[in-house]
Design an enzyme around this catalytic site. Sequence first.
Site, PDB file in Angstrom:
ATOM      1  N   TYR A 261       5.263  -3.644   0.430  1.00 47.97           N
ATOM      2  CA  TYR A 261       6.572  -3.950  -0.133  1.00 47.97           C
ATOM      3  C   TYR A 261       6.920  -5.428  -0.001  1.00 47.97           C
ATOM      4  CZ  TYR A 261       7.419   1.109  -0.230  1.00 47.97           C
ATOM      5  OH  TYR A 261       7.340   2.452  -0.472  1.00 47.97           O
TER       6      TYR A 261
ATOM      7  N   LYS B 280      -4.117   5.220   8.174  1.00 48.62           N
ATOM      8  CA  LYS B 280      -5.281   5.560   7.358  1.00 48.62           C
ATOM      9  C   LYS B 280      -6.452   4.696   7.822  1.00 48.62           C
ATOM     10  CE  LYS B 280      -7.082   7.970   3.953  1.00 48.62           C
ATOM     11  NZ  LYS B 280      -7.383   9.403   4.151  1.00 48.62           N
TER      12      LYS B 280
ATOM     13  N   ASP C  14      -2.822  11.503   5.058  1.00 50.24           N
ATOM     14  CA  ASP C  14      -2.996  12.657   4.179  1.00 50.24           C
ATOM     15  C   ASP C  14      -2.914  13.956   4.964  1.00 50.24           C
ATOM     16  OD1 ASP C  14      -5.308  11.713   5.397  1.00 50.24           O
ATOM     17  OD2 ASP C  14      -6.623  12.188   3.718  1.00 50.24           O
TER      18      ASP C  14
ATOM     19  N   ASP D 258       7.880   5.728   3.848  1.00 51.72           N
ATOM     20  CA  ASP D 258       8.717   5.980   2.683  1.00 51.72           C
ATOM     21  C   ASP D 258       8.404   7.362   2.106  1.00 51.72           C
ATOM     22  OD1 ASP D 258      10.428   5.715   0.560  1.00 51.72           O
ATOM     23  OD2 ASP D 258       9.404   4.026  -0.360  1.00 51.72           O
TER      24      ASP D 258
ATOM     25  N   ASP E  21      10.670  11.285   2.839  1.00 53.75           N
ATOM     26  CA  ASP E  21      11.212  12.075   1.731  1.00 53.75           C
ATOM     27  C   ASP E  21      10.638  13.484   1.744  1.00 53.75           C
ATOM     28  OD1 ASP E  21      12.714   9.945   0.937  1.00 53.75           O
ATOM     29  OD2 ASP E  21      11.802   9.713  -1.029  1.00 53.75           O
TER      30      ASP E  21
END
Length: 347
Positions: A135, A185, A217, A241, A245
Amino acid sequence: MLIALLPGDGIGPEVVAEARRVLDALALDLSFEEALVGGAAYHATGHPLPPETLALAKRADAILFGAVGDPSCDALERALRPEQAILGLRKELALFANLRPAKLFPGLEDASALRPEVAAAIDMVIVRELNGDVYFGEKGMRTTSSGKREGYDIMSYDESEVARIAHVGFQTAAKRSGKLCSVDKANVLETSQLWRDVMIEVSADYPDVALSHMYVDNCAMQLVRNPGQFDVIVTGNLFGDILSDQASMCAGSIGMLPSASLDSAGKGLYEPIHGSAPDIAGQGKANPCATILSAAMMLRHSLGLAEAADRIEAAVGAALAKGARTSDLGGTLSTRAMGDAVVAELA
């Protein structure tokens, strides 16, 4: 104590108004100043984060934020889009640590996408780093040697950035059950390998907190399969992020989850994790509970008013237990009526 109210776009003004009513009902020694942000600010001033809004945010003891996002601004250059306001506030105020609690309130089991007995166990905090990752990394559009358009976004963290959020994760876990899961990851990303290495190094300062690691994942899968296994998750900006959610829907509705974005001294910006929802803006359908609960987090983390925060959270729980529901929870109450139900419990 001064609170900056930044309602923003879409349903932002509606839900912030209800949080303000709840705060007023507590009769605390608070003052409020409101300013434009996001698409509303762009249309009025030509910029999503005007200088006067930023000045208020810097001067205030805490910020209560609604939402940004306006479809009429989608064609603007990226620097002028509403979403740049929240990124700008995070950068200018050094808000590096995002806390997103996800807890299923009793009675909302059927609102979750998960089986009720699985959803009932959800009680976690996701600690998300806010100032790094793709970002804030170098980004752009370019043309390859073969003449094709190529977009790029560089993911990067340095060890001090990782260590800073690691301490927040460990400290949060130490106040709860003493379990911290670091999500990365590391099997494919060098950024994540550094993340994991630094997490292990910082863990030496917190011998009473059990540190575990999980690939992102697998974490996404486990949030659906067995969310009750998590207490505190710490992760980077991009992964946080997405996972936060996902956790919100596991807990019943994105309209129920608050968040806090904090600097190193405890000053923070507090906002619901939902967006501006322009499709229902102005219709009185939005669930204000996430914003009301964000106000409770503001009282606890930035203003030192833990007892008042507890009262708000108890009032929300009591209203829900008596059947108060907005449409996202399968009910019929309007935004205002849901606010009324919470205020009534405070009385």
